[in-house]
Design an enzyme around this catalytic site. Structure first.
Site, PDB file in Angstrom:
ATOM      1  N   CYS A   8       0.895  -1.399  -0.103  1.00 48.37           N
ATOM      2  CA  CYS A   8      -0.035   0.021   0.208  1.00 48.37           C
ATOM      3  C   CYS A   8       0.814   1.269  -0.010  1.00 48.37           C
ATOM      4  CB  CYS A   8      -1.052  -0.032   1.356  1.00 48.37           C
ATOM      5  SG  CYS A   8      -1.811  -1.672   1.419  1.00 48.37           S
ATOM      6  N   HIS A  62      -2.893   8.121   6.077  1.00 51.21           N
ATOM      7  CA  HIS A  62      -3.058   6.491   5.622  1.00 51.21           C
ATOM      8  C   HIS A  62      -4.705   6.284   5.701  1.00 51.21           C
ATOM      9  CE1 HIS A  62      -1.919   2.795   3.547  1.00 51.21           C
ATOM     10  NE2 HIS A  62      -2.381   2.274   4.427  1.00 51.21           N
ATOM     11  N   HIS A  94      -9.678   2.437  -1.152  1.00 45.09           N
ATOM     12  CA  HIS A  94      -8.176   2.088  -0.970  1.00 45.09           C
ATOM     13  C   HIS A  94      -7.817   1.501  -2.030  1.00 45.09           C
ATOM     14  CE1 HIS A  94      -4.317   1.402   0.331  1.00 45.09           C
ATOM     15  NE2 HIS A  94      -4.716   0.613   1.434  1.00 45.09           N
TER      16      HIS A  94
END
Length: 505
Positions: free
Chosen positions: A161, A293, A331
């Site tokens: 990520c 995040h 995401h």
């Protein structure tokens, strides 16, 4: 030392064919996560029914990018997207890509996998070999370097990520250390088959509702999403436009954790962030906003935000603003860092922080949300011009943070009026594209910088941009013309004459 700046940017985000659409969706509070069968049947294998998807991944101008049709048919759509938006990010910076050929420009791309490559190589008897050059992750960087004729570093980066923000961090230090003079930075993620989603679901990472409820008490996992974003990073002396200055960037890794490899370490995140601001001589009070995040997981949000509070909130007179673009669009995993950067850049350009979605009640494990030390941007809030931080964390423990300073707004509010009309040139693949550019120039006739950028990028070769056009800005008459030019350069004719009749030539 010359500042390193974000000079151009382009992207495709869920329900957004470009960054203008992305901004309209952000500022108007549109949930870009949808339930439909563009990828697979909603609810297949018990998966969450919602995810974030790009509008169109089926089109590609293979001829423009010098790709043979056989290669294009077995090229990962992620690579096709990266070629398109990389070109756009250079043009967005007011630079003609042809002028950069042979330059020491680096390419750093964050990408985690190629589901297309797995599909194309299923049957060995049908393999043509082209899927190797079209789907290998290395090619997401190397193909761009090849097409643009860049000689700097060319690297595909996978830290899950945090991949794309680590790509930006690598590019920043690459320019600073002289490995390259400029850099194309990208991140891309497509959800082409359900297998990966099933694995994340089995690990308990996905929100059953398909929603990233960042910082909210009801946060129960994240929603997968697609994105492709490209950024042009240059030295300030080379830049034609500046979105923001990169003041510092760094990364570290959690190392061993008793809870397991995917458990986030707030301590290591905090250590990274603190060290970067100390190295850049930036005090916590100077920081206005942190793009977190913020995946909306039970463990991840408290670990991250409590670490942010420890670094920035000891002696603040006003609350620290935080947000997470994942609440708006899901995401996009390896592309998440640059998607967050895109939101920040767009907010800085418009002078207002775009709001989070799905924030209703504060997560009880983050006390600073309740006592006022931290404020989630859940409505548009005017920007004051302070320093901005961006977090991005990989689920294997790779942490990245980037520090940005907003671009200074021009003080030239009233340029002297032009007394003569100005010629505006444009080029494009189609007549419609050229007309659209000329019309955009007319709409921004008072913006001299914008008109200069359009003229700067109008000199692409006719082999790639066959249509040429011009219009007069500031003319009483509507003078405008678009024509298709010759793909090959015109021959040069020399006429020589000697004698008493040469005056007739």
């Amino acid at each position: 030392m010359d500042d390193i700046v974000i000079a151009g940017i382009s992207g495709r985000l869920p329900e957004s064919n470009n960054l203008e659409e992305f901004w309209e969706n952000l500022i108007n509070g549109v949930d870009m996560v949808t339930e439909d069968d563009r990828r697979w049947t909603p609810g297949l294998y018990g998966l969450p029914k919602r995810n974030g998807k790009l509008k169109d991944i089926s089109h590609f101008d293979a001829a423009f990018f010098g790709v043979h049709p056989k290669q294009a048919n077995t090229m990962d759509p992620q690579l096709r997207l990266m070629l398109e938006i990389a070109y756009e990010s250079i043009v967005d910076g007011g630079l003609n890509p042809a002028a950069l050929r042979g330059s020491k420009t680096g390419v750093y791309i964050g990408v985690s996998g190629s589901e297309a490559g797995e599909a194309f190589s299923r049957d060995p008897e049908e393999l043509l070999g082209y899927s190797m050059t079209g789907c290998q992750r290395a090619m997401l960087a190397n193909r761009l370097s090849y097409f643009f004729d860049f000689s700097g570093p060319s690297t595909a980066i996978d830290t899950a990520c945090s991949s794309s923000l680590l790509a930006l961090e690598n590019a920043f230090h690459g320019i600073r250390q002289g490995h390259c003079d400029a850099a194309l930075v990208g991140g891309v993620n497509l959800l082409l088959k359900p297998n990966t989603s099933v694995q994340f679901m089995k690990l308990g990472m996905l929100s059953p509702e398909g929603t990233c409820k960042s910082f909210d008490a009801s946060g129960n996992g994240y929603c997968r999403s697609e994105a492709a974003v490209a950024v042009l990073l240059t030295k300030r002396s080379m830049a034609k436009r500046v979105y923001a200055t990169v003041l510092n960037a760094g990364n570290n890794t959690d190392g061993y954790k008793e809870q397991g490899v995917t458990f986030p370490s707030g301590e290591m995140q905090q250590r990274l962030v603190r060290s970067l601001y100390q190295a850049a001589n930036i005090t916590p009070e100077q920081v206005e906003y942190v793009e977190a995040h913020g995946t909306g997981t039970k463990v991840g949000d408290p670990q991250e935000v409590n670490g942010i509070v420890s670094v920035f909130c000891d002696s603040r007179s006003e609350p620290l603003l935080i947000g997470s673009t994942k609440s708006n669009m899901g995401h996009p995993e390896p592309a998440s860092g640059l998607s967050a950067l895109a939101k920040v850049v767009l907010s800085l350009e418009r002078g207002v922080w775009a709001p989070n979605l799905h924030y209703n009640s504060a997560n009880a494990d983050i006390p600073a949300l309740s006592d006022g030390r931290v404020q989630v941007v859940d409505r548009p809030i005017p920007i004051r011009g302070g320093i901005v931080g961006i977090n991005s964390f990989g689920f294997g423990g790779s942490n990245v943070h980037v520090i940005l300073r907003p671009a200074e707004k021009s003080t030239d509010t009233a340029a002297p009026p032009r007394t003569l009309p100005r010629v505006l040139q444009a080029c494009g693949r189609t007549e419609e594209a050229v007309k659209a550019l000329l019309q955009k120039g007319k709409e921004h006739a008072a913006d001299e910088n914008f008109l200069s950028l359009l003229n700067e990028v109008s000199g692409a070769p006719t082999s790639s941009m066959p249509f040429r056009g011009y219009t007069l800005i500031g003319s009483q008459s509507d003078v405008s013309e678009v024509q298709q030019g010759q793909a090959a350069p015109r021959p040069i004719w020399y006429i020589c004459s000697v004698g008493k009749y040469d005056h007739y030539l």
